[in-house]
Scaffold this active site. Structure first.
Site, PDB file in Angstrom:
ATOM      1  N   CYS A 328       7.477   9.393  31.352  1.00 14.94           N
ATOM      2  CA  CYS A 328       8.476  10.353  30.869  1.00 14.94           C
ATOM      3  C   CYS A 328       8.836  11.395  31.940  1.00 14.94           C
ATOM      4  O   CYS A 328      10.026  11.601  32.210  1.00 14.94           O
ATOM      5  CB  CYS A 328       7.973  11.038  29.601  1.00 14.94           C
ATOM      6  SG  CYS A 328       7.408   9.904  28.331  1.00 14.94           S
ATOM      7  N   ARG A 357      -5.262   4.221  30.218  1.00 15.79           N
ATOM      8  CA  ARG A 357      -5.753   5.240  29.297  1.00 15.79           C
ATOM      9  C   ARG A 357      -7.273   5.193  29.304  1.00 15.79           C
ATOM     10  O   ARG A 357      -7.865   4.126  29.149  1.00 15.79           O
ATOM     11  CB  ARG A 357      -5.229   4.997  27.884  1.00 15.79           C
ATOM     12  CG  ARG A 357      -5.731   5.991  26.852  1.00 15.79           C
ATOM     13  CD  ARG A 357      -5.062   5.755  25.508  1.00 15.79           C
ATOM     14  NE  ARG A 357      -3.655   6.108  25.559  1.00 15.79           N
ATOM     15  CZ  ARG A 357      -2.768   5.744  24.626  1.00 15.79           C
ATOM     16  NH1 ARG A 357      -3.157   5.007  23.609  1.00 15.79           N
ATOM     17  NH2 ARG A 357      -1.516   6.116  24.723  1.00 15.79           N
ATOM     18  N   GLN A 375       3.944  -0.923  28.598  1.00 18.83           N
ATOM     19  CA  GLN A 375       4.728  -0.334  27.523  1.00 18.83           C
ATOM     20  C   GLN A 375       6.208  -0.475  27.857  1.00 18.83           C
ATOM     21  O   GLN A 375       6.616  -0.251  29.010  1.00 18.83           O
ATOM     22  CB  GLN A 375       4.377   1.146  27.355  1.00 18.83           C
ATOM     23  CG  GLN A 375       4.890   1.765  26.070  1.00 18.83           C
ATOM     24  CD  GLN A 375       4.311   3.154  25.866  1.00 18.83           C
ATOM     25  OE1 GLN A 375       4.143   3.897  26.809  1.00 18.83           O
ATOM     26  NE2 GLN A 375       4.013   3.493  24.632  1.00 18.83           N
ATOM     27  N   ASP A 377       8.744   1.279  27.873  1.00 18.06           N
ATOM     28  CA  ASP A 377       9.072   2.696  27.772  1.00 18.06           C
ATOM     29  C   ASP A 377      10.528   2.908  28.169  1.00 18.06           C
ATOM     30  O   ASP A 377      10.950   2.479  29.243  1.00 18.06           O
ATOM     31  CB  ASP A 377       8.157   3.486  28.714  1.00 18.06           C
ATOM     32  CG  ASP A 377       7.918   4.883  28.215  1.00 18.06           C
ATOM     33  OD1 ASP A 377       8.386   5.205  27.117  1.00 18.06           O
ATOM     34  OD2 ASP A 377       7.274   5.663  28.942  1.00 18.06           O
ATOM     35  N   HIS A 379      13.953   5.859  28.072  1.00 19.38           N
ATOM     36  CA  HIS A 379      14.395   7.232  27.831  1.00 19.38           C
ATOM     37  C   HIS A 379      15.902   7.298  27.946  1.00 19.38           C
ATOM     38  O   HIS A 379      16.483   6.763  28.903  1.00 19.38           O
ATOM     39  CB  HIS A 379      13.727   8.190  28.817  1.00 19.38           C
ATOM     40  CG  HIS A 379      12.242   8.220  28.683  1.00 19.38           C
ATOM     41  ND1 HIS A 379      11.420   7.405  29.432  1.00 19.38           N
ATOM     42  CD2 HIS A 379      11.437   8.926  27.854  1.00 19.38           C
ATOM     43  CE1 HIS A 379      10.159   7.623  29.073  1.00 19.38           C
ATOM     44  NE2 HIS A 379      10.144   8.533  28.126  1.00 19.38           N
ATOM     45  N   LYS A 458      10.653  12.289  14.798  1.00 17.17           N
ATOM     46  CA  LYS A 458      10.585  10.908  15.279  1.00 17.17           C
ATOM     47  C   LYS A 458      10.682   9.931  14.125  1.00 17.17           C
ATOM     48  O   LYS A 458      10.456  10.268  12.964  1.00 17.17           O
ATOM     49  CB  LYS A 458       9.277  10.665  16.040  1.00 17.17           C
ATOM     50  CG  LYS A 458       8.016  10.867  15.203  1.00 17.17           C
ATOM     51  CD  LYS A 458       6.754  10.568  16.006  1.00 17.17           C
ATOM     52  CE  LYS A 458       5.504  10.795  15.154  1.00 17.17           C
ATOM     53  NZ  LYS A 458       4.273  10.369  15.851  1.00 17.17           N
ATOM     54  N   HIS A 504      13.036   9.303  23.393  1.00 15.52           N
ATOM     55  CA  HIS A 504      11.991   8.355  23.800  1.00 15.52           C
ATOM     56  C   HIS A 504      12.125   7.127  22.894  1.00 15.52           C
ATOM     57  O   HIS A 504      12.135   7.269  21.671  1.00 15.52           O
ATOM     58  CB  HIS A 504      10.594   8.945  23.621  1.00 15.52           C
ATOM     59  CG  HIS A 504      10.354  10.219  24.365  1.00 15.52           C
ATOM     60  ND1 HIS A 504       9.613  10.280  25.514  1.00 15.52           N
ATOM     61  CD2 HIS A 504      10.757  11.487  24.103  1.00 15.52           C
ATOM     62  CE1 HIS A 504       9.546  11.533  25.934  1.00 15.52           C
ATOM     63  NE2 HIS A 504      10.235  12.281  25.092  1.00 15.52           N
TER      64      HIS A 504
END
Length: 637
Positions: A328, A357, A375, A377, A379, A458, A504
């Site tokens: 991000c 992680r 992921q 991911d 944006h 969200k 996101h």
């Protein structure tokens, strides 16, 4: 950093013979638990006296309407739904788990207060199942407190069962050797038919009851809006809970404790962000297939990483924007590295970067929780005016992907939490936009108040695997804070500098987790378009091996995953059976006849013989079915 494990029981319905009980060593209750029990008993005694006084003071008859139009008399503050159930039928009284009074879920032993419409709930109804499983979670919580000295977090029911979060300390985890003892304590609590007692307590009384439990104190501050809330006592357990519950634990006739997995949850004011969880695990055999045949779970220093086996790697389409691995903040830096104009918005960035992680010891579990994962991911930087259209686009994309994969899903709108950042006006506007987008989307959704991220509301997306266990994979989140903290700006149409809104978006979530859910759903029988084992070519004898290799090369040139099984040590029937056990979608068998006519004899992994086909026609048909991404290519061939 503390560890809280979430445990789940598999329960059998009333009527099953309970498991035999053995002695389980239960430690002496800690002082805080003894003090809490003492305070609960004081408050309970006071409430009983108060109710007795109300029953005597307001000794009046009330009218109760039952299903079917029947009306009966009852006494206010005295008659309970359970007593009325006995009047109707002892069988109903035995099978009922709770009641519904004027549309409100109600304990069977809670006195009725006014004229009411009354219905009874059994395990056959969704509401009845929720009550049954929620009460079972309390049994597990009580056992965890007694046997493990656990500090309880949450223990809700789910659509198909329940779980319980509890905190065991910074490095403490439940050992496998402790499970039988914990299970026996649960069984003993169920067998002793401990009643569930409902207590209404003030906020000050709640804080006093749970002064030694930081998780409950946070829930009191965040969730208790009125002057009072309900607490339930059951044996040695006292827990903050809205209820309702079973009359007593004896209605849980038999139970079994399953192993745990860990989960990460946020408690903003409690310095224990790592809480640990279990899921109900039933032996399906599917896990063993994809663990042994599809992936290598790395040991030692690579624990928590999954590598696809090289011989038959899993196939997953990646029809997305191909960008460098970023997270991000990195995408925010990419936006900010040069001046931006309103003409560039919406700006959409996506990646499949590897993330790491630091999961606690024992936290990893199969493909659903890893230390290294990918992921999808993404944006999206856009204006407020573009927000609604972008959210709709995300939802449409999500539905398209999940329908291709064969998943049903559930949506939840999570709104502003107590510790939110930013302006309430922006939050209200964003929540209204998300709600409007969900309503126009046309799929069922539910409201999850107060469960949004601190930076924005969200939409969470939950899938179900073959065992009907929920998995949170996709998400669509609005973020007002990162654009502010990175001072992201663009030049608007009027020439003034304006701040974008950040979305996101993840559809798969963790690629590995989604593959795990897919593997369970498919049971090793992947659809053709995803299968790593699409076709195996099998020559009848050595004389046809050359033509078989030509067939394999034709398939490979077309982009199909194909193998050759010309093992001379096995008969044709054994090689066909081996291909079926390996879940090849199709077997192309070639003998003398097929070689001379340049055809193939087509079989499916379910041993359906589809007959002789021209090689070019068969290859073209496979490509059509693959491109259509149908789940049942074998039936449609």
């Amino acid at each position: 950093m503390g560890h809280c494990r979430k445990w789940l029981l598999l329960l059998r319905l009333p009527g099953f013979r309970a498991c035999s009980l053995h002695t389980a060593a239960v430690p002496t209750p800690p002082s805080w638990l003894i003090e809490r029990l003492g305070l609960f008993e004081e408050l309970w005694t006071a409430q009983v006296k108060k109710l007795a006084g109300l029953a005597q003071k307001e000794s009046r008859t009330i009218k109760i309407s039952l299903p079917g139009g029947q009306r009966v008399d009852a006494v206010a503050w005295s008659t309970t739904p359970y007593q009325l159930a006995w009047r109707i039928s002892p069988t109903l009284a035995d099978s009922a788990v709770a009641a519904q009074v004027n549309g409100e879920l109600y304990d069977l032993e809670r006195p009725l207060e006014t004229d009411s419409d009354l219905t009874f709930l059994t395990f056959d109804s969704p509401e009845g199942k929720a009550v049954f499983w929620h009460s079972s979670a309390h049994v597990l919580g009580a056992a965890a407190e007694q046997f493990l000295g656990a500090v309880l977090c949450r223990g809700p029911s789910t659509e198909h069962g329940f779980y319980h979060d509890f905190f065991l300390g910074k490095e403490r985890t439940v050992q496998g050797s402790e499970l039988p003892g914990l299970e026996r304590v649960c069984q003993k609590l169920a067998a002793t038919a401990q009643p569930f007692r409902r207590l209404e307590a003030s906020r000050d009384q709640l804080r006093q009851l749970f002064k030694d439990n930081p998780f409950k104190l946070q829930l009191i501050e965040e969730k208790v809006a009125g002057p009072t809330a309900t607490v339930y006592g059951c044996g040695t357990l006292v827990d903050l809970c809205r209820g309702p519950h079973l009359r007593h634990t004896g209605q849980i006739s038999a139970l079994r404790l399953f192993a745990a997995e860990y989960t990460r949850r946020g408690f903003s004011e409690v310095k224990t962000p790592m809480l640990f969880s279990t899921k109900l695990w039933e032996k399906s055999g599917h896990w063993e297939h994809y663990k042994e045949d599809m992936f290598t779970l790395q040991p030692s220093d690579s624990d928590g990483s999954a590598c696809s086996q090289s011989e038959h790697p899993a196939r997953l389409p990646t029809d997305t924007l191909a960008l460098k691995p970023m997270n991000c903040p990195a995408h925010c830096l990419m936006f900010a590295h040069r001046p931006r104009s309103w003409r560039e918005l919406p700006l959409r960035l996506a990646d499949f970067g590897a993330l790491h992680r630091a999961e606690a010891s024992g936290a990893v579990g199969g493909l659903t929780r890893l230390r290294c994962f990918q992921q999808d991911d993404a944006h999206i930087f856009c204006t407020l005016d573009q927000l609604e259209a972008e959210i709709r686009g995300c939802l449409d994309f999500l539905r398209s992907v999940y329908s291709i994969l064969g998943f049903s899903f559930r949506l939840a709108l999570s709104t502003r939490p107590s510790g939110f950042l930013g302006e309430p006006r922006l939050w209200d506007q964003a929540e209204q936009l998300l709600q409007q987008a969900l309503e126009e989307f046309g799929e069922p959704w539910e409201l999850n108040p107060g469960d949004g991220a601190f930076y924005g509301p969200k939409i969470d997306v939950h899938l179900q695997d073959a065992l009907r266990r929920p998995h949170q994979c996709g998400t669509i989140q609005l973020d007002f804070q990162l654009p502010l903290r990175f001072d992201l700006q663009y030049k608007g149409q009027a020439g003034t500098l304006e701040r974008p809104v950040l979305i996101h978006r993840a559809v798969l979530g963790s690629v590995e987790r989604l593959l795990g859910v897919l593997a369970e759903s498919c049971g090793g029988k992947w659809p053709l378009w995803l299968s790593p084992c699409q076709v195996v070519v099998i020559p009848v004898g050595p004389e046809q091996e050359g033509y078989a290799r030509e067939v394999q090369q034709t398939l490979q040139a077309a982009g199909l995953a194909s193998d050759l099984d010309a093992d001379p040590s096995l008969t044709l029937s054994r090689r066909v059976r081996r291909a079926q056990l390996a879940h090849y979608n199709f077997q192309f068998v070639v003998g003398r006849k097929e070689q001379s006519s340049r055809t193939v004899s087509v079989r499916t992994r379910d041993n359906q013989q589809l007959g002789e086909r021209d090689l070019r026609d068969a290859t073209r048909r496979l490509l059509e079915l693959q491109d259509a991404r149908v789940p049942n290519a074998e039936e449609l061939f």
